[in-house]
Design a protein around this motif. Sequence first.
Motif, PDB file in Angstrom:
ATOM      1  N   VAL A 104       0.979  -1.287  -0.078  1.00  0.00           N
ATOM      2  CA  VAL A 104       0.042  -0.021   0.014  1.00  0.00           C
ATOM      3  C   VAL A 104       0.731   1.157  -0.183  1.00  0.00           C
ATOM      4  N   GLY A 105       1.780   1.478   1.034  1.00  0.00           N
ATOM      5  CA  GLY A 105       2.665   2.492   1.047  1.00  0.00           C
ATOM      6  C   GLY A 105       4.188   2.087   1.611  1.00  0.00           C
ATOM      7  N   ALA A 106       5.058   3.031   1.317  1.00  0.00           N
ATOM      8  CA  ALA A 106       6.247   3.109   2.110  1.00  0.00           C
ATOM      9  C   ALA A 106       6.233   4.007   3.085  1.00  0.00           C
ATOM     10  N   ARG A 107       6.095   3.744   4.567  1.00  0.00           N
ATOM     11  CA  ARG A 107       6.206   4.634   5.446  1.00  0.00           C
ATOM     12  C   ARG A 107       7.741   4.886   5.848  1.00  0.00           C
ATOM     13  N   LEU A 108       7.959   6.388   6.118  1.00  0.00           N
ATOM     14  CA  LEU A 108       9.209   6.722   6.433  1.00  0.00           C
ATOM     15  C   LEU A 108       9.415   7.559   7.732  1.00  0.00           C
ATOM     16  N   ALA A 109      10.508   7.390   8.307  1.00  0.00           N
ATOM     17  CA  ALA A 109      10.902   7.812   9.715  1.00  0.00           C
ATOM     18  C   ALA A 109      11.978   8.727   9.322  1.00  0.00           C
ATOM     19  N   GLY A 110      11.643   9.897  10.108  1.00  0.00           N
ATOM     20  CA  GLY A 110      12.499  10.992  10.035  1.00  0.00           C
ATOM     21  C   GLY A 110      12.157  12.320  10.752  1.00  0.00           C
ATOM     22  N   ALA A 111      12.630  13.653  10.162  1.00  0.00           N
ATOM     23  CA  ALA A 111      12.191  14.628  10.575  1.00  0.00           C
ATOM     24  C   ALA A 111      10.633  14.815  10.297  1.00  0.00           C
ATOM     25  N   ALA A 112       9.873  15.184  11.307  1.00  0.00           N
ATOM     26  CA  ALA A 112       8.487  15.325  11.292  1.00  0.00           C
ATOM     27  C   ALA A 112       8.340  16.637  10.261  1.00  0.00           C
ATOM     28  N   LEU A 113       7.303  16.585   9.411  1.00  0.00           N
ATOM     29  CA  LEU A 113       6.947  17.985   8.598  1.00  0.00           C
ATOM     30  C   LEU A 113       5.716  18.925   9.356  1.00  0.00           C
ATOM     31  N   PRO A 114       6.277  19.916   9.702  1.00  0.00           N
ATOM     32  CA  PRO A 114       5.302  20.697  10.626  1.00  0.00           C
ATOM     33  C   PRO A 114       4.220  21.264   9.705  1.00  0.00           C
ATOM     34  N   ARG A 115       3.075  21.502  10.057  1.00  0.00           N
ATOM     35  CA  ARG A 115       2.020  22.076   9.394  1.00  0.00           C
ATOM     36  C   ARG A 115       1.687  23.491   9.447  1.00  0.00           C
ATOM     37  N   ALA A 116       1.206  23.961   8.545  1.00  0.00           N
ATOM     38  CA  ALA A 116       0.970  25.519   8.687  1.00  0.00           C
ATOM     39  C   ALA A 116      -0.608  25.746   8.772  1.00  0.00           C
ATOM     40  N   VAL A 117      -1.561  24.618   8.494  1.00  0.00           N
ATOM     41  CA  VAL A 117      -2.795  24.791   8.469  1.00  0.00           C
ATOM     42  C   VAL A 117      -3.382  23.359   9.551  1.00  0.00           C
ATOM     43  N   ALA A 118      -4.103  23.884  10.475  1.00  0.00           N
ATOM     44  CA  ALA A 118      -4.400  22.782  11.512  1.00  0.00           C
ATOM     45  C   ALA A 118      -5.918  22.346  10.821  1.00  0.00           C
ATOM     46  N   GLY A 119      -6.481  21.325  11.693  1.00  0.00           N
ATOM     47  CA  GLY A 119      -7.523  21.020  11.211  1.00  0.00           C
ATOM     48  C   GLY A 119      -7.528  19.774  10.143  1.00  0.00           C
ATOM     49  N   GLU A 120      -8.853  19.343   9.986  1.00  0.00           N
ATOM     50  CA  GLU A 120      -9.126  18.246   9.226  1.00  0.00           C
ATOM     51  C   GLU A 120      -9.273  18.642   7.691  1.00  0.00           C
ATOM     52  N   LEU A 121      -9.027  17.769   6.780  1.00  0.00           N
ATOM     53  CA  LEU A 121      -9.225  17.877   5.294  1.00  0.00           C
ATOM     54  C   LEU A 121     -10.216  16.987   4.880  1.00  0.00           C
ATOM     55  N   PRO A 122     -11.283  17.030   4.094  1.00  0.00           N
ATOM     56  CA  PRO A 122     -12.151  16.257   3.445  1.00  0.00           C
ATOM     57  C   PRO A 122     -11.284  15.257   2.492  1.00  0.00           C
ATOM     58  N   SER A 123     -11.745  14.032   2.558  1.00  0.00           N
ATOM     59  CA  SER A 123     -11.047  12.970   1.719  1.00  0.00           C
ATOM     60  C   SER A 123     -11.029  13.692   0.149  1.00  0.00           C
ATOM     61  N   GLU A 124      -9.945  13.343  -0.649  1.00  0.00           N
ATOM     62  CA  GLU A 124      -9.911  13.709  -1.742  1.00  0.00           C
ATOM     63  C   GLU A 124      -9.031  12.658  -2.450  1.00  0.00           C
ATOM     64  N   GLY A 125      -9.035  12.603  -3.938  1.00  0.00           N
ATOM     65  CA  GLY A 125      -8.215  11.877  -4.799  1.00  0.00           C
ATOM     66  C   GLY A 125      -6.886  11.770  -4.385  1.00  0.00           C
ATOM     67  N   LEU A 126      -6.153  10.330  -4.322  1.00  0.00           N
ATOM     68  CA  LEU A 126      -4.690  10.155  -4.416  1.00  0.00           C
ATOM     69  C   LEU A 126      -4.218   9.406  -5.565  1.00  0.00           C
ATOM     70  N   VAL A 127      -2.826   9.688  -5.899  1.00  0.00           N
ATOM     71  CA  VAL A 127      -2.321   8.944  -6.878  1.00  0.00           C
ATOM     72  C   VAL A 127      -1.236   8.169  -6.539  1.00  0.00           C
ATOM     73  N   LEU A 128      -0.602   7.138  -7.296  1.00  0.00           N
ATOM     74  CA  LEU A 128       0.416   6.536  -7.293  1.00  0.00           C
ATOM     75  C   LEU A 128       1.561   7.728  -6.929  1.00  0.00           C
ATOM     76  N   GLY A 129       2.287   7.421  -5.704  1.00  0.00           N
ATOM     77  CA  GLY A 129       3.663   8.326  -5.544  1.00  0.00           C
ATOM     78  C   GLY A 129       3.327   9.422  -4.688  1.00  0.00           C
ATOM     79  N   ALA A 130       1.956   9.599  -4.335  1.00  0.00           N
ATOM     80  CA  ALA A 130       1.572  10.638  -3.319  1.00  0.00           C
ATOM     81  C   ALA A 130       2.310  10.641  -2.254  1.00  0.00           C
ATOM     82  N   VAL A 131       2.754  11.646  -1.578  1.00  0.00           N
ATOM     83  CA  VAL A 131       3.469  11.834  -0.207  1.00  0.00           C
ATOM     84  C   VAL A 131       2.424  12.291   0.454  1.00  0.00           C
ATOM     85  N   GLN A 132       1.909  11.481   1.460  1.00  0.00           N
ATOM     86  CA  GLN A 132       0.768  11.872   2.440  1.00  0.00           C
ATOM     87  C   GLN A 132       1.474  12.177   3.727  1.00  0.00           C
ATOM     88  N   VAL A 133       1.010  13.058   4.460  1.00  0.00           N
ATOM     89  CA  VAL A 133       1.734  13.305   5.977  1.00  0.00           C
ATOM     90  C   VAL A 133       0.497  13.263   7.063  1.00  0.00           C
TER      91      VAL A 133
END
Length: 289
Positions: A213-242
Amino acid sequence: MIEVLRAGALTTVQDQGRPGWAHLGVPRSGALDPAALRLANRLVGNEEHAAGLEITMTGCVLRFTRAVAVALTGAPAEVVVEWPPPGARRRPADVGRPLALPAGAVLRVGPARAGVRTWLAVSGGITVEPVLGSRSTDTLSGLGPPPLRDGDGLPLGTSAGPPAPVDLTVTGPLPDELRLTVRPGPRQDWFTPQALDLLCGTAYTVSPDSNRVGARLAGAALPRAVAGELPSEGLVLGAVQVPPDGQPLVFLADHPTTGGYPVVGVVDDVTALAQARPGATVTFHGPQR
């Protein structure tokens, strides 16, 4: 028919996948390295879309009830052929070359010595019932045949042509560090400028929780500029989700078609991740200009 004597940790039927169904929530699936499976099919005289096996890490043991040609590509592994009757003769074989096996032969594929996955093609291809035009096992949705179990039988089709007239194919060594090209994702603005610097300026390691399904990576956490939830939207092969923990996840062949965590980028080519063992180093860089 192929008789599965030992299925190994995860051996699945795969072909080139089922593109064109994302609007129904169905990902492409298929071999994690499509070129490796195409090469194996060419070596045994199959059409490139024929279904074969994707063998993960621990190898497998198979018996063939008819004379076949087989070929293995991908991760290097110890391969042994046993001629019938059982124990009559054994000899080592090689990944990357076509092998002619008599009826009743047993093929023993050992654990991957490097990398993660080996692809096996058999003359005639594996002819399990297709689903939406593909015989691939989708480990997320459950479409296609289930992962192999000891004692399973797999039907074979009619050979399309003779094996390729080659002695050996040569592939380069599997790198310990993967360098992936990433392009801006649709929610890049949900992250701070520091997050983008971290993504392309620090090294990550592949987590043991990775799969098709996906390659989970461990390292520096990526800080968000926008808090809150995001409605589900389309994903493609290679998408880097956080996810909320800030650790990036690169989606592979069996990825969901929608997701609710922001996508910071999209990797151009995820093929190298098919052979990335836990602990392997991954770095990202932008597209070359």
